[in-house]
Write an enzyme that holds these catalytic residues in place. Sequence first.
Site, short mmCIF file in Angstrom:
data_model
loop_
_atom_site.label_atom_id
_atom_site.label_comp_id
_atom_site.label_asym_id
_atom_site.label_seq_id
_atom_site.Cartn_x
_atom_site.Cartn_y
_atom_site.Cartn_z
N VAL A 95 36.39 -16.76 46.10
CA VAL A 95 37.78 -16.75 46.55
C VAL A 95 37.81 -16.16 47.94
CG1 VAL A 95 40.10 -15.85 46.10
CG2 VAL A 95 38.61 -16.46 44.18
N CYS A 96 38.55 -16.80 48.83
CA CYS A 96 38.73 -16.32 50.19
C CYS A 96 37.36 -16.25 50.88
CB CYS A 96 39.46 -14.97 50.16
SG CYS A 96 40.11 -14.41 51.74
N THR A 97 37.07 -15.17 51.58
CA THR A 97 35.81 -15.08 52.30
C THR A 97 34.64 -14.69 51.41
OG1 THR A 97 36.37 -12.86 53.07
CG2 THR A 97 36.85 -14.70 54.57
N THR A 115 36.79 -21.80 52.63
CA THR A 115 36.98 -20.35 52.72
C THR A 115 38.33 -20.11 53.35
OG1 THR A 115 35.94 -18.27 53.40
CG2 THR A 115 35.89 -20.07 55.01
#
Length: 193
Positions: A95-97, A115
């Site tokens: 999730v995300c970075t 990302t």
Amino acid sequence: MERDREEVSGDDGGRVRYVSLDERETVTASHGTRVGVDGTLPGPGGEDAPDLLVVPGGGWNARNQEASAWAEAQKGDVPRALAAYHAADTRIASVCTGSMLLAEAGVTDGRRAVTHASAVEELRESGAEVVDARVVDDGDVLSAGGVTSGIDLALYVVEREFGESVADRAATVIEYERRYEVATRDGSRRGEN
């Protein structure tokens, strides 16, 4: 008699554990939130190894030395662990970075991924095939662009494992309107009209 996927409820839907690589009571996230830890991550390929390992991100661009996905990438322990789990055929989601930690581990090399928008160019430069989608399903590697797309990823995983009606019920309980935008491994996009 086989259990119908649509009838999953309560504790029979799986177990979620918050783990770290070392013994500790909490982990401090990139914006200072403290998350309780249930234990240490068991070794890859073992009996207690997770079926799905979810990797959070956060703080990549701030380059915070204390608490960020970037700091974990610099230390190297998390990317090494992720590479070992991937080599042991554990499904991994980010999730995300958190996707950048997968990139540091070499897991996204030549793979479809996404990302947070702030790190897309770095992900592309790492060798991943960046896909413009909220959620990308590349088989044993799943990724979500940012925080709210992480909710879409979670509901997509629930749908894959337990069926659409279970995922829809979960979305209703948390009062979330599903976006359904998932780019799949075969190049198709789920959720487009």
